[in-house]
Write an enzyme that holds these catalytic residues in place. Structure first.
Site, PDB file in Angstrom:
ATOM      1  N   TRP A 186       7.561 -12.606  41.672  1.00  0.00           N
ATOM      2  CA  TRP A 186       7.703 -11.183  41.984  1.00  0.00           C
ATOM      3  C   TRP A 186       7.985 -11.045  43.471  1.00  0.00           C
ATOM      4  O   TRP A 186       7.307 -11.669  44.298  1.00  0.00           O
ATOM      5  CB  TRP A 186       6.435 -10.394  41.648  1.00  0.00           C
ATOM      6  CG  TRP A 186       6.495  -8.985  42.161  1.00  0.00           C
ATOM      7  CD1 TRP A 186       7.162  -7.938  41.607  1.00  0.00           C
ATOM      8  CD2 TRP A 186       5.895  -8.484  43.381  1.00  0.00           C
ATOM      9  NE1 TRP A 186       7.012  -6.812  42.385  1.00  0.00           N
ATOM     10  CE2 TRP A 186       6.251  -7.126  43.487  1.00  0.00           C
ATOM     11  CE3 TRP A 186       5.116  -9.054  44.378  1.00  0.00           C
ATOM     12  CZ2 TRP A 186       5.829  -6.316  44.545  1.00  0.00           C
ATOM     13  CZ3 TRP A 186       4.702  -8.268  45.432  1.00  0.00           C
ATOM     14  CH2 TRP A 186       5.053  -6.912  45.520  1.00  0.00           C
ATOM     15  N   GLU A 225       9.118 -10.781  37.250  1.00  0.00           N
ATOM     16  CA  GLU A 225       8.381  -9.512  37.163  1.00  0.00           C
ATOM     17  C   GLU A 225       9.076  -8.403  37.928  1.00  0.00           C
ATOM     18  O   GLU A 225       9.412  -8.542  39.098  1.00  0.00           O
ATOM     19  CB  GLU A 225       6.971  -9.714  37.721  1.00  0.00           C
ATOM     20  CG  GLU A 225       6.109  -8.476  37.728  1.00  0.00           C
ATOM     21  CD  GLU A 225       4.745  -8.726  38.350  1.00  0.00           C
ATOM     22  OE1 GLU A 225       3.946  -7.772  38.418  1.00  0.00           O
ATOM     23  OE2 GLU A 225       4.478  -9.870  38.779  1.00  0.00           O
ATOM     24  N   LYS A 227       9.295  -4.145  39.140  1.00  0.00           N
ATOM     25  CA  LYS A 227       8.416  -3.115  39.695  1.00  0.00           C
ATOM     26  C   LYS A 227       9.209  -1.822  39.818  1.00  0.00           C
ATOM     27  O   LYS A 227      10.447  -1.846  39.899  1.00  0.00           O
ATOM     28  CB  LYS A 227       7.888  -3.554  41.061  1.00  0.00           C
ATOM     29  CG  LYS A 227       6.705  -2.730  41.590  1.00  0.00           C
ATOM     30  CD  LYS A 227       6.149  -3.359  42.851  1.00  0.00           C
ATOM     31  CE  LYS A 227       5.054  -2.506  43.487  1.00  0.00           C
ATOM     32  NZ  LYS A 227       3.717  -2.893  43.047  1.00  0.00           N
ATOM     33  N   ASP A 258       3.882  -5.983  33.926  1.00  0.00           N
ATOM     34  CA  ASP A 258       2.710  -5.488  34.635  1.00  0.00           C
ATOM     35  C   ASP A 258       2.521  -4.035  34.235  1.00  0.00           C
ATOM     36  O   ASP A 258       3.424  -3.203  34.421  1.00  0.00           O
ATOM     37  CB  ASP A 258       2.909  -5.624  36.144  1.00  0.00           C
ATOM     38  CG  ASP A 258       1.640  -5.290  36.932  1.00  0.00           C
ATOM     39  OD1 ASP A 258       1.079  -4.204  36.722  1.00  0.00           O
ATOM     40  OD2 ASP A 258       1.236  -6.115  37.766  1.00  0.00           O
ATOM     41  N   HIS A 261       3.580  -1.243  36.593  1.00  0.00           N
ATOM     42  CA  HIS A 261       4.908  -1.250  37.193  1.00  0.00           C
ATOM     43  C   HIS A 261       5.930  -0.413  36.440  1.00  0.00           C
ATOM     44  O   HIS A 261       7.124  -0.705  36.462  1.00  0.00           O
ATOM     45  CB  HIS A 261       5.411  -2.693  37.315  1.00  0.00           C
ATOM     46  CG  HIS A 261       4.699  -3.482  38.357  1.00  0.00           C
ATOM     47  ND1 HIS A 261       5.107  -4.729  38.765  1.00  0.00           N
ATOM     48  CD2 HIS A 261       3.587  -3.202  39.085  1.00  0.00           C
ATOM     49  CE1 HIS A 261       4.285  -5.185  39.700  1.00  0.00           C
ATOM     50  NE2 HIS A 261       3.350  -4.269  39.899  1.00  0.00           N
ATOM     51  N   HIS A 285       0.500  -8.727  32.917  1.00  0.00           N
ATOM     52  CA  HIS A 285      -0.405  -8.486  34.024  1.00  0.00           C
ATOM     53  C   HIS A 285      -1.062  -7.141  33.724  1.00  0.00           C
ATOM     54  O   HIS A 285      -0.421  -6.094  33.830  1.00  0.00           O
ATOM     55  CB  HIS A 285       0.340  -8.441  35.359  1.00  0.00           C
ATOM     56  CG  HIS A 285       0.641  -9.792  35.918  1.00  0.00           C
ATOM     57  ND1 HIS A 285       1.230  -9.972  37.153  1.00  0.00           N
ATOM     58  CD2 HIS A 285       0.419 -11.032  35.430  1.00  0.00           C
ATOM     59  CE1 HIS A 285       1.369 -11.267  37.381  1.00  0.00           C
ATOM     60  NE2 HIS A 285       0.887 -11.925  36.353  1.00  0.00           N
ATOM     61  N   ASP A 293       1.114   2.137  40.286  1.00  0.00           N
ATOM     62  CA  ASP A 293       0.503   0.822  40.485  1.00  0.00           C
ATOM     63  C   ASP A 293      -0.660   0.871  41.470  1.00  0.00           C
ATOM     64  O   ASP A 293      -0.579   0.378  42.584  1.00  0.00           O
ATOM     65  CB  ASP A 293       1.571  -0.144  40.988  1.00  0.00           C
ATOM     66  CG  ASP A 293       1.093  -1.580  40.969  1.00  0.00           C
ATOM     67  OD1 ASP A 293       0.145  -1.862  40.237  1.00  0.00           O
ATOM     68  OD2 ASP A 293       1.669  -2.404  41.682  1.00  0.00           O
ATOM     69  N   ASP A 295      -3.705  -0.388  40.659  1.00  0.00           N
ATOM     70  CA  ASP A 295      -4.501  -1.593  40.428  1.00  0.00           C
ATOM     71  C   ASP A 295      -5.986  -1.315  40.244  1.00  0.00           C
ATOM     72  O   ASP A 295      -6.838  -1.993  40.824  1.00  0.00           O
ATOM     73  CB  ASP A 295      -4.282  -2.588  41.572  1.00  0.00           C
ATOM     74  CG  ASP A 295      -2.875  -3.174  41.544  1.00  0.00           C
ATOM     75  OD1 ASP A 295      -2.509  -3.748  40.518  1.00  0.00           O
ATOM     76  OD2 ASP A 295      -2.153  -3.031  42.544  1.00  0.00           O
ATOM     77  N   ASP A 325      -4.441  -8.305  36.700  1.00  0.00           N
ATOM     78  CA  ASP A 325      -3.838  -8.117  38.023  1.00  0.00           C
ATOM     79  C   ASP A 325      -4.306  -6.796  38.616  1.00  0.00           C
ATOM     80  O   ASP A 325      -3.643  -5.771  38.511  1.00  0.00           O
ATOM     81  CB  ASP A 325      -2.310  -8.152  37.938  1.00  0.00           C
ATOM     82  CG  ASP A 325      -1.665  -8.148  39.315  1.00  0.00           C
ATOM     83  OD1 ASP A 325      -2.396  -8.218  40.325  1.00  0.00           O
ATOM     84  OD2 ASP A 325      -0.426  -8.074  39.398  1.00  0.00           O
TER      85      ASP A 325
END
Length: 418
Positions: A186, A225, A227, A258, A261, A285, A293, A295, A325
């Site tokens: 990524w 990956e 985003k 992810d 993302h 992820h 994002d 997290d 993640d």
């Protein structure tokens, strides 16, 4: 919770599920084969062990300053082992390149070698944790806004070399552990404001990837990956979902999905069946996106339940790999590990316990009401009793009992780190 109570509740759940044609013993065996790749960067807020840079950059950020952050490789490893002891089953460890065992030496990223991860390979064997890997394009003097898509040939070649070396490290990890190491690629590349050179940067990224993947390996697997945007790079992302989906389909590469993302209204679950028709495997992820994002720690929410349900419904258990993640520095970091991991497991357990054969029969017969009714009833079935049994059989705390373990570890270990 007393073992007798757990067993009694499980036996009742076993009977309830058997009435719907679901074998809970089979599901418990499947759960033993469900291996999460725990993300090392939750221990120390994505800082790593380099002696090159300071704070995070390159479109990512960690928020919070909860005390007890791991400060070195020994503390990172101790925290991972503690978290692992509170999560049922056996799991993998996902490393970023910046977590090499550099022993205080400043090793630039285009000079990293397998020897810098030799102690991790041995540690993984000793602790029954197979390793996965990531190249690290952020938080470096040469990160800037563009790495593999940089028109500056010197900078682009630096990152190409870095990523080539990371693949070689992943190959050595896979060879040593007798199981392929999955290496994720990524990069944050993008632009804060409008650009009139979108195609140019994507041509450069494609050329970089072609060079990186030119060497074929037998003991590692590549995944790429996408985003939506990075912080400070909001207007344009070179490696968009369309770009990487096309590249993966054309080059038979694994795609990393992810959950943070994508646009908040997108269903990541819906991408599973669409992508698996064209790519060999998927890497997940899993985090909890709030306003994209951010997290947050994974929980058992509807999007995550839908995602794992779709994997089971697609018969893709052997084609999907599972990583976490998130990097939440606002709460106890070990607790974040355990809550997120157990939430992901509960989502998979519920997916495996779904009375899929009956639901498919209803659908094939055009019985929409019956299908909807059973889907709703299945939500209230005693899946939690099956998860408690899973914990018990793996000798980890059942229910909320792990909270006290985390608190004691904080009292004894992390609170003394300064």
């Amino acid at each position: 919770m007393k073992e007798e109570m757990i067993n009694k509740a499980y036996e009742i759940a076993k009977e309830r599920y058997a009435e719907l044609g679901v074998d809970t013993e089979k599901v418990l065996n499947q759960m033993q084969d469900f291996h999460l790749s725990l993300h090392c960067w939750q221990t120390d807020d994505v800082i790593g062990f380099e002696n090159l840079t300071g704070s995070l950059s390159g479109g990512i950020a960690t928020t919070g300053n909860y005390p007890g952050r791991a400060r070195n490789i020994d503390e990172v490893r101790a925290d991972i082992i503690k978290a692992k002891s509170l999560i049922p089953g056996t799991h993998r460890l996902n490393l970023h390149e910046i977590y090499g065992d550099f022993k205080g030496e400043a090793v630039d990223r285009d000079q990293v070698e397998p020897k810098h991860f030799a102690s991790w390979i041995e540690w993984g064997k000793e602790n029954n944790m197979k390793l996965d890997f990531n190249s690290t394009s952020f938080s470096h003097p040469k990160s800037g806004n563009l790495s593999l898509a940089n028109p500056d040939e010197g900078i682009r070649n630096f990152w190409i070399e870095h990523t080539k070396r990371c693949r070689a490290i992943a190959e050595e990890m896979g060879k040593a552990q007798g199981d392929p190491c999955i290496m994720n690629l990524w990069v944050h590349d993008g632009s804060k404001d409008m650009t009139v050179n979108k195609l140019k940067y994507r041509e450069l990224l494609k050329d970089s990837l072609d060079q990186i993947f030119a060497t074929k390996y037998d003991n590692m697997k590549d995944c790429i990956e996408s985003k939506v945007f990075g912080i400070g790079l909001e207007s344009y992302t070179v490696g968009s979902n369309d770009f990487y989906t096309s590249y993966a389909a054309q080059n038979n590469k694994m795609i990393t999905l992810d959950t943070g993302h994508f646009h908040p209204t997108e269903s990541v679950a819906d991408k599973v069946s669409a992508m698996l028709l064209y790519v060999p495997e998927l890497m997940l992820h899993v985090s909890r996106p709030i306003r994209w994002d951010s997290d947050h720690v994974t929980i058992m929410d509807d999007p995550t339940l839908d995602l794992f349900s779709e994997i089971v419904r697609a018969g893709a258990l052997d084609r999907v790999h599972y990583g976490l993640d998130y990097f939440d520095a606002s709460i106890n970091r070990i607790g974040a590990y355990v809550v997120g991991s157990r939430a992901a497991q509960k989502c998979m357990l519920r997916a495996l316990l779904e009375p899929l054969a009956t639901l498919r029969k209803y659908e094939d017969e055009g019985k929409g009401f019956e299908r909807l009714a059973l889907l709703e009833e299945a939500k209230a079935l005693p899946w939690n009793a099956v998860y408690d049994e899973f914990c018990l059989r793996n000798n980890v705390p059942v229910g909320q009992a792990f909270i006290a373990d985390v608190e004691q570890y904080e009292k004894d270990v992390t609170s003394k780190r300064g």
